[in-house]
Structure formats: structure tokens, C-alpha cells
Design a protein around this motif. Structure first.
Motif, PDB file in Angstrom:
ATOM      1  N   GLU A 159      15.020  -4.367   3.472  1.00  0.00           N
ATOM      2  CA  GLU A 159      14.520  -3.335   2.551  1.00  0.00           C
ATOM      3  C   GLU A 159      14.650  -1.941   3.153  1.00  0.00           C
ATOM      4  O   GLU A 159      14.741  -0.955   2.442  1.00  0.00           O
ATOM      5  CB  GLU A 159      13.039  -3.580   2.233  1.00  0.00           C
ATOM      6  N   ASN A 160      14.601  -1.870   4.457  1.00  0.00           N
ATOM      7  CA  ASN A 160      14.581  -0.613   5.187  1.00  0.00           C
ATOM      8  C   ASN A 160      15.688  -0.626   6.251  1.00  0.00           C
ATOM      9  O   ASN A 160      15.405  -0.602   7.443  1.00  0.00           O
ATOM     10  CB  ASN A 160      13.198  -0.488   5.841  1.00  0.00           C
ATOM     11  N   PRO A 161      16.970  -0.646   5.830  1.00  0.00           N
ATOM     12  CA  PRO A 161      18.067  -0.878   6.783  1.00  0.00           C
ATOM     13  C   PRO A 161      18.305   0.241   7.795  1.00  0.00           C
ATOM     14  O   PRO A 161      18.912   0.012   8.834  1.00  0.00           O
ATOM     15  CB  PRO A 161      19.280  -1.055   5.876  1.00  0.00           C
ATOM     16  N   PHE A 162      17.830   1.445   7.528  1.00  0.00           N
ATOM     17  CA  PHE A 162      18.065   2.557   8.444  1.00  0.00           C
ATOM     18  C   PHE A 162      16.852   2.867   9.310  1.00  0.00           C
ATOM     19  O   PHE A 162      16.827   3.845  10.024  1.00  0.00           O
ATOM     20  CB  PHE A 162      18.507   3.796   7.672  1.00  0.00           C
ATOM     21  N   GLY A 163      15.834   2.010   9.233  1.00  0.00           N
ATOM     22  CA  GLY A 163      14.643   2.194  10.052  1.00  0.00           C
ATOM     23  C   GLY A 163      13.644   3.123   9.393  1.00  0.00           C
ATOM     24  O   GLY A 163      13.778   3.503   8.233  1.00  0.00           O
ATOM     25  N   SER A 164      12.626   3.468  10.151  1.00  0.00           N
ATOM     26  CA  SER A 164      11.559   4.312   9.634  1.00  0.00           C
ATOM     27  C   SER A 164      11.770   5.764  10.041  1.00  0.00           C
ATOM     28  O   SER A 164      12.601   6.076  10.895  1.00  0.00           O
ATOM     29  CB  SER A 164      10.217   3.828  10.178  1.00  0.00           C
TER      30      SER A 164
ATOM     31  N   PHE B 149      -0.961   1.830  -7.725  1.00  0.00           N
ATOM     32  CA  PHE B 149      -0.829   2.773  -6.625  1.00  0.00           C
ATOM     33  C   PHE B 149      -0.719   2.085  -5.268  1.00  0.00           C
ATOM     34  O   PHE B 149      -0.186   2.656  -4.329  1.00  0.00           O
ATOM     35  CB  PHE B 149      -1.979   3.780  -6.627  1.00  0.00           C
ATOM     36  N   GLU B 150      -1.191   0.859  -5.157  1.00  0.00           N
ATOM     37  CA  GLU B 150      -1.082   0.136  -3.881  1.00  0.00           C
ATOM     38  C   GLU B 150       0.383  -0.061  -3.481  1.00  0.00           C
ATOM     39  O   GLU B 150       0.735   0.045  -2.320  1.00  0.00           O
ATOM     40  CB  GLU B 150      -1.784  -1.221  -3.969  1.00  0.00           C
ATOM     41  N   LYS B 151       1.226  -0.343  -4.481  1.00  0.00           N
ATOM     42  CA  LYS B 151       2.659  -0.514  -4.216  1.00  0.00           C
ATOM     43  C   LYS B 151       3.266   0.787  -3.672  1.00  0.00           C
ATOM     44  O   LYS B 151       4.105   0.765  -2.776  1.00  0.00           O
ATOM     45  CB  LYS B 151       3.379  -0.952  -5.494  1.00  0.00           C
ATOM     46  N   ALA B 152       2.795   1.911  -4.212  1.00  0.00           N
ATOM     47  CA  ALA B 152       3.290   3.210  -3.748  1.00  0.00           C
ATOM     48  C   ALA B 152       2.916   3.431  -2.280  1.00  0.00           C
ATOM     49  O   ALA B 152       3.741   3.896  -1.478  1.00  0.00           O
ATOM     50  CB  ALA B 152       2.733   4.335  -4.609  1.00  0.00           C
ATOM     51  N   TYR B 153       1.686   3.076  -1.905  1.00  0.00           N
ATOM     52  CA  TYR B 153       1.271   3.233  -0.511  1.00  0.00           C
ATOM     53  C   TYR B 153       2.041   2.310   0.420  1.00  0.00           C
ATOM     54  O   TYR B 153       2.405   2.698   1.531  1.00  0.00           O
ATOM     55  CB  TYR B 153      -0.238   2.984  -0.363  1.00  0.00           C
ATOM     56  N   VAL B 154       2.311   1.101  -0.020  1.00  0.00           N
ATOM     57  CA  VAL B 154       3.107   0.164   0.783  1.00  0.00           C
ATOM     58  C   VAL B 154       4.502   0.734   1.007  1.00  0.00           C
ATOM     59  O   VAL B 154       5.038   0.694   2.126  1.00  0.00           O
ATOM     60  CB  VAL B 154       3.166  -1.228   0.110  1.00  0.00           C
TER      61      VAL B 154
ATOM     62  N   MET C 180       5.449   3.944   0.915  1.00  0.00           N
ATOM     63  CA  MET C 180       5.381   5.110   1.804  1.00  0.00           C
ATOM     64  C   MET C 180       5.151   4.691   3.254  1.00  0.00           C
ATOM     65  O   MET C 180       5.772   5.244   4.166  1.00  0.00           O
ATOM     66  CB  MET C 180       4.284   6.061   1.343  1.00  0.00           C
ATOM     67  N   ASP C 181       4.290   3.709   3.482  1.00  0.00           N
ATOM     68  CA  ASP C 181       4.052   3.229   4.843  1.00  0.00           C
ATOM     69  C   ASP C 181       5.310   2.621   5.447  1.00  0.00           C
ATOM     70  O   ASP C 181       5.631   2.854   6.614  1.00  0.00           O
ATOM     71  CB  ASP C 181       2.927   2.186   4.858  1.00  0.00           C
ATOM     72  N   ARG C 182       6.033   1.820   4.642  1.00  0.00           N
ATOM     73  CA  ARG C 182       7.262   1.184   5.119  1.00  0.00           C
ATOM     74  C   ARG C 182       8.288   2.236   5.520  1.00  0.00           C
ATOM     75  O   ARG C 182       8.923   2.136   6.573  1.00  0.00           O
ATOM     76  CB  ARG C 182       7.835   0.279   4.025  1.00  0.00           C
TER      77      ARG C 182
END
Length: 105
Positions: free
Chosen positions: A70-75, A52-57, A59-61
Motif C-alpha cells: 500500500e505504501n511502496p515508497f515508504g513513509s 474519519f477513522e479511515k482518514a486517520y489510518v 494519514m498515519d500510514r
């Protein structure tokens, strides 16, 4: 009154150029929002996992992480801030204000 009209005419060309720039930015932003939410639907952890830690990481990202490979369009927070800024610019240049419904959901 005459001075105001002359000044308005003098600056109308530049104002039109900037209004077109805002229109282009709005179209680009619409594409970014569509791509963000497509990636959101693909990347969110929908099934149960013992890690579940990976899931929280993840969601936070997606919620407030910086723009990366990993997140090319931003948050999501960046998307919301950009939508508010674009709406203000659309109002300023007396353009049609686009409601980005996906962002508000």
C-alpha cells in the motif's frame, strides 16, 4: 606532506567510484520523492467523510508507516531520514548538495 599526497592519490580512484555511487543514489532518491508525493496527492483524504477513522489510518500510514504494498515508497519520516543521509554523503564526497524542497514542505 608528501605522504599525505601519495595516500590521497592512492585512494582517489575509490573515492571517485563512491562519489558516482552517491550521485546514482541521489537520482534514484529524486525519483522516489516524486513518486511518493504523487501518491500522497492521490491517496490523502481530501473530502469530508463520516468514516474519519479511515482518514486517520491513511494519514498515519503515509506519515510514519512501514514500506508495504500500500505504501511502496515508504513513509514521510523515511523520506526525510534518507534525504538527510544523502545530503551528508554529498557533503562528504564534496558533491553538490541537493535541497529536496518537497520533503521540507
Amino acid at each position: 606532506k608528501k605522504k599525505a599526497l601519495v595516500t590521497k592519490e592512492k585512494h582517489s580512484k575509490e573515492q571517485n567510484v563512491q562519489a558516482e555511487k552517491v550521485k546514482r543514489q541521489s537520482k534514484d532518491f529524486e525519483f522516489r520523492v516524486e513518486e511518493f508525493f504523487a501518491g500522497f496527492k492521490r491517496g490523502m483524504p481530501y473530502e469530508y467523510s463520516s468514516d474519519f477513522e479511515k482518514a486517520y489510518v491513511t494519514m498515519d500510514r503515509i506519515h510514519h508507516g512501514p514500506r508495504t504494498e500500500e505504501n511502496p515508497f515508504g513513509s514521510l519520516l523515511e523520506i526525510k531520514e534518507d534525504s538527510v543521509r544523502l545530503n551528508e554523503m554529498q557533503e562528504l564526497f564534496e558533491l553538490f548538495v541537493i535541497e529536496y524542497r518537497q520533503v521540507d514542505q
